[in-house]
Design a protein around this motif. Structure first.
Motif, PDB file in Angstrom:
ATOM      1  N   PHE A  44      -3.757   2.308 -12.729  1.00  0.00           N
ATOM      2  CA  PHE A  44      -4.485   1.107 -13.027  1.00  0.00           C
ATOM      3  C   PHE A  44      -5.728   1.165 -11.453  1.00  0.00           C
ATOM      4  N   LEU A  45      -5.215   1.345 -10.280  1.00  0.00           N
ATOM      5  CA  LEU A  45      -6.055   0.984  -9.073  1.00  0.00           C
ATOM      6  C   LEU A  45      -6.274   2.504  -8.925  1.00  0.00           C
ATOM      7  N   ALA A  75       1.085   0.898 -12.450  1.00  0.00           N
ATOM      8  CA  ALA A  75       0.487   0.053 -11.297  1.00  0.00           C
ATOM      9  C   ALA A  75      -0.904   1.533 -10.621  1.00  0.00           C
ATOM     10  N   ARG A  76      -0.506   2.144  -9.861  1.00  0.00           N
ATOM     11  CA  ARG A  76      -0.816   3.087  -9.641  1.00  0.00           C
ATOM     12  C   ARG A  76      -1.495   3.582 -10.047  1.00  0.00           C
ATOM     13  N   TYR A 133       1.244  -1.428   0.101  1.00  0.00           N
ATOM     14  CA  TYR A 133       0.080   0.119   0.333  1.00  0.00           C
ATOM     15  C   TYR A 133       0.784   1.024   0.007  1.00  0.00           C
ATOM     16  N   LEU A 170       2.617   1.462  -3.113  1.00  0.00           N
ATOM     17  CA  LEU A 170       1.675   1.207  -4.919  1.00  0.00           C
ATOM     18  C   LEU A 170       0.834   2.907  -4.559  1.00  0.00           C
ATOM     19  N   GLY A 171       0.835   3.062  -2.916  1.00  0.00           N
ATOM     20  CA  GLY A 171      -0.521   4.256  -2.837  1.00  0.00           C
ATOM     21  C   GLY A 171      -0.131   5.266  -2.325  1.00  0.00           C
TER      22      GLY A 171
END
Length: 78
Positions: free
Chosen positions: A72-73, A69-70, A43, A46-47
């Motif tokens: 995309f999520l 990826a960040r 988390y 990525l976030g």
């Protein structure tokens, strides 16, 4: 019907036994702790890691590595 005929036709087939793992509370606590730690790290990278608030200083290699990826999520990053 005789008793011997009846007993031979009514044989019960034993169900195969299933192996039950020996799980202790300490083992469950260890796996849960490791899972929470790994999820927290995922988390963060990525976030939350934005470069400016990064634990690595102003190095943005991790940010750029997980950039697509960040998005995309659903995490905004700029």
């Amino acid at each position: 019907m005789t008793a011997s005929t009846h007993s031979s036709s009514a044989r019960a087939v034993a169900a195969p036994s299933l192996a039950v793992p020996n799980v202790s509370a300490a083992s469950v606590a260890l796996w849960l702790s490791l899972t929470v730690l790994l999820a927290g790290l995922a988390y963060y990278f990525l976030g939350y890691d934005q470069g400016a608030v990064s634990v690595f200083g102003s190095d943005t290699h991790v940010h750029e590595f997980v950039h697509d990826a960040r998005h995309f999520l659903g995490f905004p990053c700029h």
